[in-house]
Write a protein that holds these residues in place. Sequence first.
Motif, PDB file in Angstrom:
ATOM      1  N   GLY A 154       0.795  -1.218   0.000  1.00  0.00           N
ATOM      2  CA  GLY A 154       0.000   0.000   0.000  1.00  0.00           C
ATOM      3  C   GLY A 154       0.828   1.268   0.000  1.00  0.00           C
ATOM      4  O   GLY A 154       0.345   2.329  -0.431  1.00  0.00           O
ATOM      5  N   ASP A 155       2.066   1.194   0.461  1.00  0.00           N
ATOM      6  CA  ASP A 155       2.929   2.375   0.469  1.00  0.00           C
ATOM      7  C   ASP A 155       3.325   2.818  -0.940  1.00  0.00           C
ATOM      8  O   ASP A 155       3.922   3.894  -1.100  1.00  0.00           O
ATOM      9  N   TYR A 156       3.008   1.993  -1.945  1.00  0.00           N
ATOM     10  CA  TYR A 156       3.422   2.294  -3.316  1.00  0.00           C
ATOM     11  C   TYR A 156       2.277   2.834  -4.171  1.00  0.00           C
ATOM     12  O   TYR A 156       2.396   2.879  -5.399  1.00  0.00           O
ATOM     13  N   ILE A 157       1.176   3.235  -3.544  1.00  0.00           N
ATOM     14  CA  ILE A 157       0.052   3.770  -4.317  1.00  0.00           C
ATOM     15  C   ILE A 157       0.479   4.996  -5.117  1.00  0.00           C
ATOM     16  O   ILE A 157       0.195   5.109  -6.321  1.00  0.00           O
ATOM     17  N   ASP A 158       1.157   5.931  -4.484  1.00  0.00           N
ATOM     18  CA  ASP A 158       1.584   7.140  -5.192  1.00  0.00           C
ATOM     19  C   ASP A 158       2.597   6.819  -6.287  1.00  0.00           C
ATOM     20  O   ASP A 158       2.633   7.502  -7.317  1.00  0.00           O
ATOM     21  N   THR A 159       3.408   5.780  -6.076  1.00  0.00           N
ATOM     22  CA  THR A 159       4.358   5.349  -7.108  1.00  0.00           C
ATOM     23  C   THR A 159       3.598   4.828  -8.326  1.00  0.00           C
ATOM     24  O   THR A 159       3.982   5.102  -9.470  1.00  0.00           O
ATOM     25  N   ALA A 160       2.512   4.081  -8.067  1.00  0.00           N
ATOM     26  CA  ALA A 160       1.689   3.571  -9.169  1.00  0.00           C
ATOM     27  C   ALA A 160       1.034   4.717  -9.927  1.00  0.00           C
ATOM     28  O   ALA A 160       0.959   4.692 -11.172  1.00  0.00           O
ATOM     29  N   ILE A 161       0.577   5.728  -9.209  1.00  0.00           N
ATOM     30  CA  ILE A 161      -0.031   6.898  -9.859  1.00  0.00           C
ATOM     31  C   ILE A 161       1.000   7.612 -10.717  1.00  0.00           C
ATOM     32  O   ILE A 161       0.731   7.992 -11.869  1.00  0.00           O
ATOM     33  N   ALA A 162       2.212   7.781 -10.184  1.00  0.00           N
ATOM     34  CA  ALA A 162       3.281   8.449 -10.933  1.00  0.00           C
ATOM     35  C   ALA A 162       3.678   7.670 -12.177  1.00  0.00           C
ATOM     36  O   ALA A 162       4.145   8.249 -13.164  1.00  0.00           O
ATOM     37  N   ALA A 163       3.457   6.349 -12.149  1.00  0.00           N
ATOM     38  CA  ALA A 163       3.767   5.503 -13.307  1.00  0.00           C
ATOM     39  C   ALA A 163       2.636   5.493 -14.329  1.00  0.00           C
ATOM     40  O   ALA A 163       2.704   4.759 -15.325  1.00  0.00           O
ATOM     41  N   GLY A 164       1.597   6.290 -14.095  1.00  0.00           N
ATOM     42  CA  GLY A 164       0.500   6.404 -15.044  1.00  0.00           C
ATOM     43  C   GLY A 164      -0.530   5.303 -14.938  1.00  0.00           C
ATOM     44  O   GLY A 164      -1.311   5.087 -15.879  1.00  0.00           O
ATOM     45  N   CYS A 165      -0.566   4.604 -13.807  1.00  0.00           N
ATOM     46  CA  CYS A 165      -1.484   3.478 -13.657  1.00  0.00           C
ATOM     47  C   CYS A 165      -2.896   3.953 -13.314  1.00  0.00           C
ATOM     48  O   CYS A 165      -3.067   4.913 -12.560  1.00  0.00           O
ATOM     49  N   ASP A 166      -3.874   3.275 -13.852  1.00  0.00           N
ATOM     50  CA  ASP A 166      -5.269   3.527 -13.491  1.00  0.00           C
ATOM     51  C   ASP A 166      -5.736   2.570 -12.411  1.00  0.00           C
ATOM     52  O   ASP A 166      -6.757   2.792 -11.769  1.00  0.00           O
ATOM     53  N   THR A 167      -4.964   1.467 -12.176  1.00  0.00           N
ATOM     54  CA  THR A 167      -5.386   0.412 -11.260  1.00  0.00           C
ATOM     55  C   THR A 167      -4.172  -0.170 -10.544  1.00  0.00           C
ATOM     56  O   THR A 167      -3.113  -0.336 -11.157  1.00  0.00           O
ATOM     57  N   PHE A 168      -4.350  -0.489  -9.263  1.00  0.00           N
ATOM     58  CA  PHE A 168      -3.279  -1.096  -8.476  1.00  0.00           C
ATOM     59  C   PHE A 168      -3.844  -2.300  -7.741  1.00  0.00           C
ATOM     60  O   PHE A 168      -4.827  -2.198  -7.010  1.00  0.00           O
ATOM     61  N   VAL A 169      -3.225  -3.467  -7.955  1.00  0.00           N
ATOM     62  CA  VAL A 169      -3.626  -4.708  -7.291  1.00  0.00           C
ATOM     63  C   VAL A 169      -2.574  -5.050  -6.242  1.00  0.00           C
ATOM     64  O   VAL A 169      -1.401  -5.246  -6.573  1.00  0.00           O
ATOM     65  N   THR A 170      -2.990  -5.128  -4.984  1.00  0.00           N
ATOM     66  CA  THR A 170      -2.068  -5.479  -3.913  1.00  0.00           C
ATOM     67  C   THR A 170      -2.875  -6.085  -2.769  1.00  0.00           C
ATOM     68  O   THR A 170      -3.912  -6.718  -2.997  1.00  0.00           O
ATOM     69  N   ALA A 171      -2.405  -5.914  -1.513  1.00  0.00           N
ATOM     70  CA  ALA A 171      -3.101  -6.503  -0.374  1.00  0.00           C
ATOM     71  C   ALA A 171      -2.918  -5.645   0.868  1.00  0.00           C
ATOM     72  O   ALA A 171      -2.081  -4.739   0.903  1.00  0.00           O
ATOM     73  N   ASP A 172      -3.725  -5.946   1.875  1.00  0.00           N
ATOM     74  CA  ASP A 172      -3.606  -5.337   3.215  1.00  0.00           C
ATOM     75  C   ASP A 172      -3.802  -3.820   3.191  1.00  0.00           C
ATOM     76  O   ASP A 172      -3.165  -3.090   3.965  1.00  0.00           O
ATOM     77  N   LEU A 173      -4.670  -3.325   2.330  1.00  0.00           N
ATOM     78  CA  LEU A 173      -4.918  -1.889   2.251  1.00  0.00           C
ATOM     79  C   LEU A 173      -5.814  -1.423   3.389  1.00  0.00           C
ATOM     80  O   LEU A 173      -6.671  -2.168   3.874  1.00  0.00           O
ATOM     81  N   GLY A 174      -5.624  -0.174   3.802  1.00  0.00           N
ATOM     82  CA  GLY A 174      -6.388   0.392   4.899  1.00  0.00           C
ATOM     83  C   GLY A 174      -7.561   1.233   4.430  1.00  0.00           C
ATOM     84  O   GLY A 174      -7.651   1.619   3.253  1.00  0.00           O
ATOM     85  N   TYR A 175      -8.439   1.538   5.351  1.00  0.00           N
ATOM     86  CA  TYR A 175      -9.656   2.293   5.050  1.00  0.00           C
ATOM     87  C   TYR A 175      -9.345   3.621   4.368  1.00  0.00           C
ATOM     88  O   TYR A 175      -9.973   3.981   3.363  1.00  0.00           O
ATOM     89  N   HIS A 176      -8.407   4.369   4.904  1.00  0.00           N
ATOM     90  CA  HIS A 176      -8.133   5.700   4.359  1.00  0.00           C
ATOM     91  C   HIS A 176      -7.490   5.630   2.971  1.00  0.00           C
ATOM     92  O   HIS A 176      -7.665   6.547   2.159  1.00  0.00           O
TER      93      HIS A 176
END
Length: 263
Positions: free
Chosen positions: A183-205
């Motif tokens: 989940g710490d890499y959400i902003d990295t995925a956004i910076a890479a131009g991604c529309d979708t991120f598949v991972t695990a253990d994400l929090g409410y916020h």
Amino acid sequence: MPTVHEIEQALFDLAPKSGAMSWDNVGQLLGDPDQEVSRILVSLDITEAVADEAIASGCQLIVAHHPVMNCKWLPVQTVRSDTPQGHLLMKLLRNNISAICMHTNLDVAPGGVNDALASVLRLEDPGPLSEEDGIGRVGNLSAPMALRDFVQAVSHTLGCNGVRYSDAGRMVYRVAVGGGSCGDYIDTAIAAGCDTFVTADLGYHQFLDAPGKGINLIDAGHFPTENLVCTKVISFLEARFPAVRITKSASHREVIQYYVEGV
């Protein structure tokens, strides 16, 4: 027959120790390096059930992804039979079962956890999500998909008990994946131009903020996003040690269950 040490060194060819995070605990963590091995059990985790399975199967070695002693979350200060960790470690040692664990080094390795996840989700030409540490992968689908259709495909492909997701109103095409807790890499995925991120253990916020950030989030579970690497490890070991009998744990499975009203 090969020794535990020889198998450890072979696994470091697959996933070099240098790829592990500084806090991680990888390699042979338990047992006698000179012990000869004729049977190996491969599992994502080493649990009491997995230990019992190894004992019943006559295995001398368990090869796992998650460290049986994780120095970041649960430092080993004592080994006592009246604690869960101590009981497990004593059971393994009393039955002469060694443990080799390949964790974050297997996450980042070519052909490791994240490559396996990218492959089964059919990402084309995947590359590292994070150039700094090699975590995650990012690639494109062959054609855009509706989010609900992609969520269904993820759940079916990974054998999930359930999938949590957040809809940012975008079609799925450029996808980032991160096996386990990324989940710490959400902003990295956004910076890479991604529309979708598949991972695990994400929090409410993280789910709450995702639509405003313009990214679909899919939490497919820690076990489902990583367990598929076990077959990769088995194939590697079978090729390197054809005389050794290697099996995947039948007792270890997703522990998180989902209750659905009316089902």
